[in-house]
Design a protein around this motif. Structure first.
Motif, short mmCIF file in Angstrom:
data_model
loop_
_atom_site.label_atom_id
_atom_site.label_comp_id
_atom_site.label_asym_id
_atom_site.label_seq_id
_atom_site.Cartn_x
_atom_site.Cartn_y
_atom_site.Cartn_z
N LEU A 28 42.26 17.75 50.06
CA LEU A 28 41.57 17.81 48.77
C LEU A 28 42.56 18.18 47.66
CD1 LEU A 28 39.00 17.63 47.09
CD2 LEU A 28 38.45 19.97 47.82
N LEU A 29 43.40 19.16 47.90
CA LEU A 29 44.42 19.53 46.92
C LEU A 29 45.35 18.35 46.61
CD1 LEU A 29 45.34 23.12 48.15
CD2 LEU A 29 44.46 22.53 45.88
N GLY A 30 45.77 17.66 47.66
CA GLY A 30 46.63 16.49 47.47
C GLY A 30 45.92 15.40 46.69
N GLY A 31 44.65 15.19 46.97
CA GLY A 31 43.87 14.20 46.23
C GLY A 31 43.75 14.57 44.77
N VAL A 32 43.53 15.85 44.50
CA VAL A 32 43.43 16.32 43.11
C VAL A 32 44.76 16.12 42.38
CG1 VAL A 32 43.09 18.37 41.66
CG2 VAL A 32 41.53 17.92 43.55
N ALA A 33 45.86 16.46 43.03
CA ALA A 33 47.18 16.29 42.41
C ALA A 33 47.43 14.82 42.07
CB ALA A 33 48.28 16.82 43.32
N SER A 34 47.13 13.93 43.00
CA SER A 34 47.32 12.50 42.75
C SER A 34 46.40 12.01 41.64
CB SER A 34 47.05 11.69 44.02
OG SER A 34 48.02 11.97 44.99
N TRP A 35 45.17 12.47 41.65
CA TRP A 35 44.20 12.06 40.63
C TRP A 35 44.63 12.50 39.24
CZ3 TRP A 35 40.57 8.63 40.29
CH2 TRP A 35 39.55 8.72 39.36
N ILE A 36 45.10 13.73 39.13
CA ILE A 36 45.57 14.22 37.83
C ILE A 36 46.74 13.36 37.34
CG2 ILE A 36 46.78 16.13 36.68
CD1 ILE A 36 44.99 18.04 38.33
N ALA A 37 47.69 13.09 38.22
CA ALA A 37 48.84 12.26 37.83
C ALA A 37 48.38 10.88 37.37
CB ALA A 37 49.83 12.16 38.99
N LEU A 74 47.88 23.76 39.96
CA LEU A 74 48.48 23.07 41.11
C LEU A 74 49.98 23.31 41.18
CD1 LEU A 74 46.51 19.72 41.12
CD2 LEU A 74 46.39 21.55 42.82
N PHE A 75 50.64 23.40 40.02
CA PHE A 75 52.08 23.71 40.03
C PHE A 75 52.31 25.03 40.77
CE2 PHE A 75 53.31 21.47 35.77
CZ PHE A 75 53.30 20.24 36.40
N LEU A 76 51.50 26.03 40.47
CA LEU A 76 51.67 27.33 41.11
C LEU A 76 51.34 27.26 42.60
CD1 LEU A 76 50.19 29.58 38.30
CD2 LEU A 76 52.60 29.21 38.85
N GLU A 77 50.32 26.52 42.95
CA GLU A 77 49.94 26.35 44.35
C GLU A 77 51.04 25.61 45.12
OE1 GLU A 77 47.08 26.84 47.48
OE2 GLU A 77 47.23 27.72 45.49
N ALA A 78 51.73 24.71 44.46
CA ALA A 78 52.76 23.90 45.11
C ALA A 78 53.98 24.72 45.50
CB ALA A 78 53.18 22.74 44.21
N ALA A 79 54.10 25.93 44.97
CA ALA A 79 55.22 26.78 45.38
C ALA A 79 55.15 27.05 46.88
CB ALA A 79 55.20 28.09 44.59
N ALA A 80 53.94 27.09 47.42
CA ALA A 80 53.77 27.32 48.85
C ALA A 80 53.68 26.02 49.64
CB ALA A 80 52.50 28.15 49.10
N ASP A 81 53.50 24.90 48.96
CA ASP A 81 53.35 23.60 49.61
C ASP A 81 54.00 22.51 48.76
OD1 ASP A 81 52.60 21.32 50.97
OD2 ASP A 81 50.45 21.61 50.68
N PRO A 82 55.32 22.34 48.88
CA PRO A 82 56.04 21.38 48.03
C PRO A 82 55.51 19.95 48.11
CG PRO A 82 57.58 22.80 49.20
CD PRO A 82 56.22 23.08 49.75
N ALA A 83 54.93 19.54 49.24
CA ALA A 83 54.41 18.18 49.35
C ALA A 83 53.27 17.95 48.36
CB ALA A 83 53.92 17.91 50.77
N LEU A 84 52.55 19.00 48.05
CA LEU A 84 51.46 18.92 47.09
C LEU A 84 51.96 18.49 45.71
CD1 LEU A 84 48.52 19.52 46.23
CD2 LEU A 84 49.19 21.90 45.96
#
Length: 183
Positions: free
Chosen positions: A50-59, A105-115
């Motif tokens: 879901l996080l990955g989907g949100v990141a892609s959707w925002i982009a 999401l930028f802050l969340e990506a610190a723990a998950d770079p693929a995001l």
């Protein structure tokens, strides 16, 4: 009418941008989108998906919405300043919730770079566009100007999103751009 997936993604962006990353659960997205329970998990089985989907959707959404603005022609520094100011005003006005979600999401990506991959790809495209414009406008050191320009952009976005939503944009953009161009 938008698809269930699009409704879920729009609701997820709204939840994250309005209530923070902790608000993002499948059940909350379903409720916020007015979808039957379990609908979001049919498209995004895990929270990571879901996080990955949100990141892609925002982009995708930002690229579409800002692409029309940034593709407008301009003839000089003043035209570029106007164009960039319009982009900042959109990201911190009409699209403020989505911009807040992107920063969360930028802050969340610190723990998950693929995001961060879809947002990073979008940013790299914007950096390439900005660098070529800075060169065409006569930047003496385009690489240094680019880094400063991107930092300035992030700074004014955060300032308007968190401290002063009505802060004037164009005077700050004018000073930054002219300073980066050496005059």
């Amino acid at each position: 009418m938008s698809s269930t997936r699009e409704r879920a993604l729009n609701a997820a962006v709204d939840l994250v941008g309005s209530h923070g990353i902790r608000a993002l659960t499948h059940a909350r997205v379903d409720a916020h989108a007015g979808l039957p329970p379990g609908s979001t998990s049919n498209h995004f089985r895990t929270r990571a998906a879901l996080l990955g989907g949100v990141a892609s959707w925002i982009a995708e959404e930002e690229t579409r919405d800002l692409g029309a603005v940034l593709a407008q022609p301009f003839d000089d520094v003043d035209g570029f300043i106007d164009l960039f100011s319009t982009g900042i005003e959109l990201l911190t006005g009409r699209f403020a919730v989505r911009t807040r979600a992107r920063y969360a999401l930028f802050l969340e990506a610190a723990a998950d770079p693929a995001l961060f991959a879809p947002l990073r790809a979008q940013r790299e495209g914007f950096e390439a566009w900005s660098r070529s414009l800075l060169v065409s406008l006569g930047a003496r050191d385009p690489d240094t100007a680019l880094h400063a320009f991107m930092a300035f952009g992030d700074g004014i976005l955060l300032h308007r999103l968190t401290i002063d939503p009505e802060a004037p944009v164009r005077p700050s953009v004018d000073a930054a751009v002219r300073g980066l161009l050496g005059g």
